[in-house]
Enzyme design. Structure first.
Site, PDB file in Angstrom:
ATOM      1  N   ASP A 217      48.115  51.185  42.584  1.00 40.84           N
ATOM      2  CA  ASP A 217      48.403  49.790  42.118  1.00 40.84           C
ATOM      3  C   ASP A 217      47.136  48.934  42.411  1.00 40.84           C
ATOM      4  O   ASP A 217      46.080  49.308  42.454  1.00 40.84           O
ATOM      5  CB  ASP A 217      49.741  49.146  42.753  1.00 40.84           C
ATOM      6  CG  ASP A 217      50.348  48.098  42.089  1.00 40.84           C
ATOM      7  OD1 ASP A 217      49.691  47.017  41.818  1.00 40.84           O
ATOM      8  OD2 ASP A 217      51.578  48.382  41.781  1.00 40.84           O
ATOM      9  N   HIS A 240      44.490  49.276  39.924  1.00 38.11           N
ATOM     10  CA  HIS A 240      44.978  47.951  38.961  1.00 38.11           C
ATOM     11  C   HIS A 240      43.897  47.017  39.055  1.00 38.11           C
ATOM     12  O   HIS A 240      43.889  46.016  38.701  1.00 38.11           O
ATOM     13  CB  HIS A 240      46.228  47.728  38.998  1.00 38.11           C
ATOM     14  CG  HIS A 240      47.393  48.576  38.683  1.00 38.11           C
ATOM     15  ND1 HIS A 240      48.560  48.200  38.627  1.00 38.11           N
ATOM     16  CD2 HIS A 240      47.347  49.933  38.239  1.00 38.11           C
ATOM     17  CE1 HIS A 240      49.128  49.328  38.289  1.00 38.11           C
ATOM     18  NE2 HIS A 240      48.456  50.227  37.834  1.00 38.11           N
TER      19      HIS A 240
END
Ligand SMILES: *[C@@H]1O[C@H](CO)[C@@H](O)[C@H](O)[C@H]1NC(C)=O
Length: 392
Positions: A217, A240
């Site tokens: 993430d 991310h």
């Protein structure tokens, strides 16, 4: 004469060593019952080391020798009698691999209301794989536990720490002042769900230096109420990217202010530098943000402002973001985009982004082709060499 001199030296030496003894007491978790076999529950030994260190009127050290120590949830809570506790970790702390043990407890290793804590060295093994596969197969899984959290604490240092395969976020800083992290490593696969590297919110004067973060993430996520944040010399990927937000989830929300992110490399990440807000009313804001000396290597969305975040289209259709984004500077941003649109500003129609500055930007796509830029409700300036040409 020689005798006199050496006795003087001896006297000085013994004074010095007694000073050292008085000023710091060491609690070795093994002498308090911890067993380094990776499976005997050593939670109680860590709790009693903390209780003693926290009750000590002078500075204290908790020492974790080499080996693997299995621990359930540990809450290191203050306030303490002293404000200088060092947790020196030579070994590895191992979380329960059965994810139902930590379940929805929220955090595996929680420091709350402490002042003056240093964590130095060590590996935290979150054993997240079981929970990730539960989540991949879809139903009835607990949300899992953050590996390490500092909550309502001040003057914290984390150095040379490795966090491995957390169930949820690796490190969270929540409601803290003056936190310094350096030489932190986060290691988790690119497809591990919700395993953000470092999350900061409601905190001021947080510094993150010389760190390497790979996860499934956000590399670093910056939540509401973050001020005076400094990030320098960080390598991100997989994951991310660095995200300010999601902001504006709540109507009443503390803003984000004075954030510097410099000398950062993104390798194969989904985003590079992103500011993201929900598409609904809020009094939140993000201002005085500097992104400087950023290298993108094959990043899908290198530069993004997205004010229309609305997962599953719930709670926002037909509404616009109230979050005001202003004074955001992008300076020396270069490298390669994995998609054609390398620069995307999609701001609020009610509160357009203002004073966005692009300065020396060079992002290419697909073997040196010029990438594209897209701007909606964004105003600002471009100076120096800017490619893709700003659409500001
Ligand atoms: C901005 O934050 C930095 C630390 O990251 C701090 O040194 C500086 O004083 C802050 N500036 C303002 C205007 O508060």
């Amino acid at each position: 004469m020689a005798y006199l001199r050496s006795s003087l030296v001896l006297a000085l030496l013994s004074m010095f060593s007694s000073l050292v003894l008085v000023s710091s007491i060491t609690y070795d978790v093994v002498s308090l019952g911890a067993i380094a076999d990776g499976k005997t529950d050593s939670t109680q030994a860590f709790v009693s080391a903390w209780t003693k260190a926290c009750a000590s009127v002078s500075s204290a050290m908790i020492y974790v020798p080499a080996g693997r120590f299995y621990l359930g949830q540990v809450v290191f809570s203050g306030p303490c009698k002293n404000n200088a506790i060092t947790v020196r970790i030579a070994g590895t702390l191992v979380a329960p691999s059965d994810y139902t043990v930590l379940g929805n407890t929220g955090t595996w290793l929680l420091f709350e209301q402490v002042n003056g804590v240093t964590i130095s060295g060590g590996i935290l093994d979150g054993q997240g794989t079981g929970l990730w596969s539960c989540k991949a197969s879809g139903n009835g899984c607990p949300s899992g536990a953050t590996t390490l959290e500092f909550s309502n604490s001040n003057n914290v240092v984390v150095s040379a720490l490795t966090s491995l395969n957390s169930q949820l976020y690796h490190i969270v800083v929540n409601g803290c002042q003056n936190v310094k992290m350096q030489g932190v490593k986060v290691i988790a696969p690119g497809n591990s769900p919700n395993t953000d590297g470092i999350h900061v919110q409601l905190s001021s004067s947080v510094t993150i230096l010389n760190s390497k973060i790979g996860s499934g993430d956000d590399c670093i996520s910056i939540g509401p109420g973050t001020t005076n944040l400094w990030i320098e010399n960080v390598a991100c990927g997989p994951g991310h990217g660095i995200s300010i937000g999601s902001l504006g989830k709540d109507q009443q929300e503390a803003g984000v202010q004075n954030v510097t992110i410099k000398t950062v490399t993104f390798t194969g990440t989904q985003n590079g530098v992103r500011i993201k807000s929900w598409g609904r009313p809020s009094n939140g804001f993000a201002r005085n943000i500097l992104f400087q000396h950023v290298t993108m290597q094959d990043v899908q969305n290198p530069v993004v402002i997205d004010q229309n975040y609305c997962p599953s289209n719930e709670g926002c259709p037909g509404q616009v973001s109230g979050v005001q984004i202003s004074d955001v500077t992008y300076q020396d941003i270069h490298g390669t985009s994995a998609t054609e649109v390398a620069l995307k500003f999609d701001c609020s129609s009610e509160y357009p982004c203002s004073r966005i500055r692009l300065e020396n930007v060079k992002l290419t796509y697909n073997n040196n082709q010029v990438a594209q830029a897209s701007c909606v409700n964004a105003a600002g300036t471009s100076t120096g060499f800017v490619q893709p040409m700003g659409c500001l």
